[in-house]
Design an enzyme around this catalytic site. Structure first.
Site, PDB file in Angstrom:
ATOM      1  N   THR A 149       0.831  -1.199   0.000  1.00 41.19           N
ATOM      2  CA  THR A 149       0.000   0.000   0.000  1.00 41.19           C
ATOM      3  C   THR A 149       0.867   1.252   0.000  1.00 41.19           C
ATOM      4  OG1 THR A 149      -1.682  -1.221   1.227  1.00 41.19           O
ATOM      5  CG2 THR A 149      -1.882   1.175   1.191  1.00 41.19           C
ATOM      6  N   ASP A 189       1.545  -9.673   9.794  1.00 40.34           N
ATOM      7  CA  ASP A 189       2.898 -10.225   9.724  1.00 40.34           C
ATOM      8  C   ASP A 189       3.900  -9.422  10.549  1.00 40.34           C
ATOM      9  OD1 ASP A 189       1.808 -11.999   7.915  1.00 40.34           O
ATOM     10  OD2 ASP A 189       2.486 -10.884   6.160  1.00 40.34           O
ATOM     11  N   ARG A 219       1.107 -38.072  18.961  1.00 37.80           N
ATOM     12  CA  ARG A 219       1.466 -37.698  17.599  1.00 37.80           C
ATOM     13  C   ARG A 219       2.400 -36.493  17.549  1.00 37.80           C
ATOM     14  NH1 ARG A 219      -4.488 -38.569  14.754  1.00 37.80           N
ATOM     15  NH2 ARG A 219      -4.343 -40.839  14.674  1.00 37.80           N
TER      16      ARG A 219
END
Length: 470
Positions: free
Chosen positions: A111, A132, A204
């Site tokens: 932008t 981010d 797991r």
């Protein structure tokens, strides 16, 4: 100034409406009219220029709620290309028809680049946003650490970043945190905590991929969810050492939770998830598959025997799984930190326009004396010698690559943001609103329906009539 415009561009974040709200509230105090452009720069390229008056009679529209995520103005990744003949002149004419004297763009580095052509004929400022947290600098001199090199074999030029300075202080940072980052971390942390219970219950290995592109700030923030291993794009993956750590953890606790940033690289510098050839409108490669690639590497190196020998009845493929937290990081109600400082930055952007500070960026700073406070910086200060803007990457001082966890300075950095990031009203809403029986009786009422009633258009050439500004 009497009338300014505001638009949101790029990807959505939870704090956009809060930024718009802060800008409009400040404009009300200064008796400025604010026009909201629908769909970002794309709205300016539309001959009808869809827009709304955000503060008729200097009163903020009731639909503009800083507690709601996203943006009532809509967003797009369309940008103005000044190389296209006449495009910029057409945009200037449309803004003149609306009586606009200054423009606030809410967005990230794309932008900031997108508003450069408009800043040639009208004051423009940026109010930052990105989950981010990559818009800003780790220290002011960082853009000068890029050098241009020529590949002797291909003759092509490319930019290379010199090693970062090591003695980083938190108050060196330019734009300490961007609106949207805190809420995205909040979502990531909840995802890690929920996936942990599945990994524990079923013995797991879970690989959780978070956003951030080349920056590891979101992955670092996910440390609040206590993952066993955090892998960031800034540190190439030493797979052998990583695998040894996975084995150690699994042998001890029978489960491993791994958080990886989507831009994770191998030791040759290749992105694990860079398997997509498509790009977004800003030209960025669309990342995909980093978690799956890492899972396949573990399946191959650990092998079925590793799990069978530990009295597991599942093969390696079944004993490992991946999850992407995905776009939930971008959405929903912003937590208090984002709501408050996004509004402050919106207000600062208005002040910058009134002061005729063209091509400036409102920024959030931190130091020991003042705590968090808003300030500003010239947009050119973020550019390298070739006018490029580089995403801020996680400084190496924030990450302990041997422990795969935040370093001491990284913990200090995060704690400044998150110690009081969630407000009591955030918790009250969870209690009172989530399971409101009324939700069962009525479908979701989209804010777009109400906002649409406020939209006005410029007359098109075919109309041959007067311009309807509002």
């Amino acid at each position: 100034m009497r009338r300014i415009a505001l638009l949101t561009a790029g990807g959505d974040t939870p704090a956009l409406n809060a930024t718009i709200f802060g800008a409009v509230e400040r404009a009300n105090e200064l008796r400025l009219e604010v026009v909201g452009i629908i769909k970002g720069f794309g709205g300016l390229l539309d001959p009808a220029v869809p827009h709304i008056r955000l503060n008729p009679l200097y009163s903020t529209l009731p639909e503009l709620d800083p507690r709601c995520g996203g943006t009532i103005l809509g967003s797009s990744r369309t940008y103005i290309d000044e190389s296209h003949a006449g495009e910029l002149q057409v945009v200037k004419k449309r803004l003149d028809q609306l009586g606009i004297e200054g423009l606030i763009c809410i967005g990230g580095d794309g932008t900031l680049n997108g508003m450069q052509p408009i800043s040639q004929f009208m004051p423009c400022v940026l109010a930052p946003k990105t989950i981010d947290n990559d818009l800003g600098l780790n220290y002011l001199d960082e853009p000068n650490e890029w050098v241009k090199e020529t590949n002797p074999e291909t003759g092509k030029e490319k930019l290379r970043k010199l090693p970062a300075k090591q003695d980083l202080e938190l108050d060196d940072m330019v734009n300490y945190a961007t609106p949207g980052y805190a809420t995205a971390v909040y979502v990531c942390v909840q995802g890690v905590q929920r996936i942990r219970t599945t990994a524990e219950s079923h013995r797991r290995i879970a690989i959780i991929e978070v956003m951030g592109r080349e920056s590891g700030y979101l992955a670092l923030g996910a440390a609040y969810g206590q993952p066993d291993i955090i892998l960031i794009p800034e540190v190439p993956l030493d797979y052998d050492r990583f695998e040894r750590r996975v084995r150690e953890l699994y042998d001890t606790q029978k489960n491993v939770v791994i958080v990886i940033g989507e831009g994770l690289r191998d030791q040759n510098g290749k992105r694990l998830g860079d398997i997509s050839q498509s790009v977004d409108p800003a030209g960025n490669v669309i990342f995909s598959g980093a978690a799956e690639i890492l899972q396949n590497m573990l399946i191959e190196s650990l092998g079925d025997h590793y799990f069978v020998s530990r009295k597991r009845h599942e093969m390696a493929k079944s004993a490992t799984f991946t999850r992407k937290i995905g776009h939930t990081q971008r959405g929903g109600r912003p937590i208090r930190f984002d709501r408050f400082y996004a509004a402050q930055l919106g207000g600062k952007a208005v002040d910058l326009l009134v002061q005729r500070q063209n091509n400036y960026v409102a920024i959030l700073q931190w130091n020991e004396q003042q705590g968090f406070h808003v300030s500003s910086i010239s947009g050119n200060a973020l550019r390298d010698a070739w006018r490029g803007i580089h995403p801020r990457t996680l400084h190496p001082a924030f990450y302990d690559e041997h422990r795969y966890q935040p370093s001491k300075l990284g913990v200090q950095y995060l704690s400044k943001i998150f110690t009081n990031a969630v407000g009591s009203d955030d918790l009250e809403l969870l209690k009172d609103d989530l399971f409101d029986t009324g939700h069962l009786k009525t479908r979701y009422q989209s804010i777009n329906v109400s906002v649409h009633k406020h939209i006005r258009y410029l007359s098109t050439p075919q109309d041959q009539g007067p311009v309807d500004q509002f």
